[in-house]
Design a protein around this motif. Structure first.
Motif, PDB file in Angstrom:
ATOM      1  N   ASP A  46      -5.785  32.235  11.279  1.00 48.23           N
ATOM      2  CA  ASP A  46      -6.201  32.255   9.873  1.00 48.23           C
ATOM      3  C   ASP A  46      -5.018  32.223   8.910  1.00 48.23           C
ATOM      4  OD1 ASP A  46      -8.374  32.114   8.164  1.00 48.23           O
ATOM      5  OD2 ASP A  46      -8.377  34.260   7.749  1.00 48.23           O
ATOM      6  N   SER A  47      -3.996  31.461   9.267  1.00 51.46           N
ATOM      7  CA  SER A  47      -2.823  31.358   8.400  1.00 51.46           C
ATOM      8  C   SER A  47      -1.946  30.187   8.830  1.00 51.46           C
ATOM      9  CB  SER A  47      -1.999  32.644   8.445  1.00 51.46           C
ATOM     10  OG  SER A  47      -0.781  32.490   7.754  1.00 51.46           O
ATOM     11  N   ARG A  48      -1.385  29.463   7.858  1.00 47.09           N
ATOM     12  CA  ARG A  48      -0.431  28.398   8.197  1.00 47.09           C
ATOM     13  C   ARG A  48       0.893  28.970   8.653  1.00 47.09           C
ATOM     14  NH1 ARG A  48       3.744  25.709   5.682  1.00 47.09           N
ATOM     15  NH2 ARG A  48       3.395  26.564   3.601  1.00 47.09           N
ATOM     16  N   LYS A  49       1.230  30.161   8.200  1.00 51.15           N
ATOM     17  CA  LYS A  49       2.531  30.750   8.499  1.00 51.15           C
ATOM     18  C   LYS A  49       2.420  31.918   9.478  1.00 51.15           C
ATOM     19  CE  LYS A  49       4.674  29.338   4.167  1.00 51.15           C
ATOM     20  NZ  LYS A  49       5.499  29.742   3.013  1.00 51.15           N
ATOM     21  N   ALA A  50       1.408  31.859  10.316  1.00 52.64           N
ATOM     22  CA  ALA A  50       1.203  32.936  11.288  1.00 52.64           C
ATOM     23  C   ALA A  50       2.324  32.969  12.317  1.00 52.64           C
ATOM     24  CB  ALA A  50      -0.134  32.761  11.989  1.00 52.64           C
ATOM     25  N   GLY A 318       6.278  24.264  16.844  1.00 50.21           N
ATOM     26  CA  GLY A 318       5.371  23.767  15.816  1.00 50.21           C
ATOM     27  C   GLY A 318       5.135  24.774  14.705  1.00 50.21           C
ATOM     28  N   ILE A 319       4.951  26.021  15.095  1.00 50.31           N
ATOM     29  CA  ILE A 319       4.763  27.088  14.094  1.00 50.31           C
ATOM     30  C   ILE A 319       6.003  27.205  13.214  1.00 50.31           C
ATOM     31  CG2 ILE A 319       4.527  29.587  13.805  1.00 50.31           C
ATOM     32  CD1 ILE A 319       1.910  28.329  14.573  1.00 50.31           C
ATOM     33  N   ALA A 320       7.192  27.049  13.812  1.00 51.33           N
ATOM     34  CA  ALA A 320       8.436  27.119  13.049  1.00 51.33           C
ATOM     35  C   ALA A 320       8.490  26.018  11.983  1.00 51.33           C
ATOM     36  CB  ALA A 320       9.636  27.009  13.978  1.00 51.33           C
ATOM     37  N   ILE A 321       7.991  24.818  12.352  1.00 44.75           N
ATOM     38  CA  ILE A 321       7.946  23.707  11.393  1.00 44.75           C
ATOM     39  C   ILE A 321       7.024  24.064  10.231  1.00 44.75           C
ATOM     40  CG2 ILE A 321       7.109  21.337  11.075  1.00 44.75           C
ATOM     41  CD1 ILE A 321       8.053  20.793  13.972  1.00 44.75           C
ATOM     42  N   LEU A 322       5.880  24.623  10.554  1.00 48.28           N
ATOM     43  CA  LEU A 322       4.882  24.949   9.524  1.00 48.28           C
ATOM     44  C   LEU A 322       5.354  26.082   8.622  1.00 48.28           C
ATOM     45  CD1 LEU A 322       1.600  24.728  11.632  1.00 48.28           C
ATOM     46  CD2 LEU A 322       2.504  23.036  10.044  1.00 48.28           C
ATOM     47  N   ARG A 323       6.158  26.980   9.159  1.00 47.56           N
ATOM     48  CA  ARG A 323       6.633  28.116   8.371  1.00 47.56           C
ATOM     49  C   ARG A 323       7.815  27.739   7.467  1.00 47.56           C
ATOM     50  NH1 ARG A 323       5.323  33.316  10.037  1.00 47.56           N
ATOM     51  NH2 ARG A 323       7.386  34.070   9.464  1.00 47.56           N
ATOM     52  N   ASP A 324       8.389  26.565   7.708  1.00 47.30           N
ATOM     53  CA  ASP A 324       9.568  26.123   6.951  1.00 47.30           C
ATOM     54  C   ASP A 324       9.203  25.862   5.478  1.00 47.30           C
ATOM     55  OD1 ASP A 324      12.048  25.230   6.260  1.00 47.30           O
ATOM     56  OD2 ASP A 324      11.776  23.243   7.140  1.00 47.30           O
TER      57      ASP A 324
END
Length: 324
Positions: A46-50, A318-324
């Motif tokens: 439930d979050s883009r930056k999870a 992938g999560i690291a890319i989204l959190r950038d």
């Protein structure tokens, strides 16, 4: 059976946000499976930056009664002593590895290795010293089957309480694959006979099914043919989905457990990322029936241990890319 409430993954704003971010990096065209996996993970969390906190890799071990001389305990020792491929790869990828003994025909407490590791490498939830030989008796009682499901539920609850956002599942148990093949064939038998599925049940499986009265009920089939690990994975899947945890699955036993769980609660399918392609015709049928999303199409040698660890690394990147 406990009632489960599986949340729907319907946060459109997160999905759109993730899709736009992936387009910015030109990932949607060349890496469709990777992008679908990231979207699914973000919807579950439930979050883009999870953050993928405390990813757990649970190895569920049990022996099967029709295998007279099993080597399951030796594989467990390899995990305990960090000498197995899975133990080494899980550490480097960031998994918290735990081996759960549901029915290995061995007393690990008698070994020096167990005490040198302070018993931390093995979770002892032994139901019995292996299932019974299905050729002579039902593999387990209905009470034992329910106990195994309940243990799976408790495993997911325990991981959730310590902050795990992702659970990957592997299993150990010589004979477990054949046992799963029998149960899957029994479940699909009606559709095969009616021509809805093109599949020829192997003679050895037909012979095994003939050992007991015909049934197409999942719990009855598991009770007749085993094993404890399959039943526990069903409970784990249902509980993890109800807690919004990501599930990494692969291999016939886990995929069959997912299929059975989905018969009761189809919503569990939204919480699963399958880490490798099917290896045989029976797996292909189950993948097709559930329309499963496959992340890692080409793990080294098709090895499930490698696929699980590779997939976690892919998800983290992938999560690291989204959190950038």
């Amino acid at each position: 059976m406990k009632k489960f409430s599986i949340p729907e993954l319907d946060n459109k704003s997160i999905q759109i946000e993730v899709e736009e971010k992936l387009k910015d990096y030109n990932l949607t065209g060349p890496y469709p499976s990777f992008c679908k996996m990231l979207i699914r993970a973000c919807l579950i969390l439930d979050s883009r930056k999870a953050k993928i906190s405390r990813p757990a890799l649970l190895v569920i071990a049990s022996d099967h009664g029709f295998i007279k001389e099993s080597k399951t305990h030796l594989e467990v020792y390899q995990h305990l002593e960090s000498s197995s491929l899975l133990a080494k790869m899980s550490k480097s990828s960031g998994f918290h590895l735990k081996t759960i003994d549901l029915g290995v025909r061995h007393s690990f407490e008698r070994s020096l290795s167990f005490w040198l590791h302070h018993g931390k490498g093995i979770v002892d939830w032994k139901i019995n010293k292996g299932t019974k030989n299905y050729k002579e008796f039902p593999a387990m009682t209905s009470a034992e089957c329910q106990k195994a499901i309940d243990i799976g539920i408790k495993l997911a609850q325990k991981e959730f309480k310590i902050g795990s956002k992702l659970i990957a599942v592997q299993s150990l148990g010589e004979g477990g694959e054949f046992s799963a093949q029998i149960i899957a064939s029994g479940l699909l038998e009606k559709e095969i006979q009616n021509g809805l599925i093109s599949y020829k049940i192997e003679d050895a499986v037909q012979k095994a099914l003939a050992c007991h009265p015909k049934t197409h009920d999942p719990i009855t089939l598991i009770s007749l043919f085993g094993g404890y690990e399959l039943a526990s994975i069903i409970g784990l899947i249902l509980q993890a989905a109800s807690q919004r945890q990501i599930l990494f699955l692969g291999g016939l036993k886990s995929i069959l457990a997912l299929y059975i769980a989905s018969l009761w609660h189809p919503g569990v399918l939204d919480y699963v990322i399958v880490v490798k392609e099917p290896e045989n015709e029976l797996e292909e049928i189950l993948y097709h029936k559930m329309k499963l999303l496959v992340l890692n199409h080409h793990p080294i040698d098709g090895n499930l241990d490698i696929a699980l660890c590779q997939s976690l690394s892919l998800l983290k990147s992938g999560i690291a890319i989204l959190r950038d």
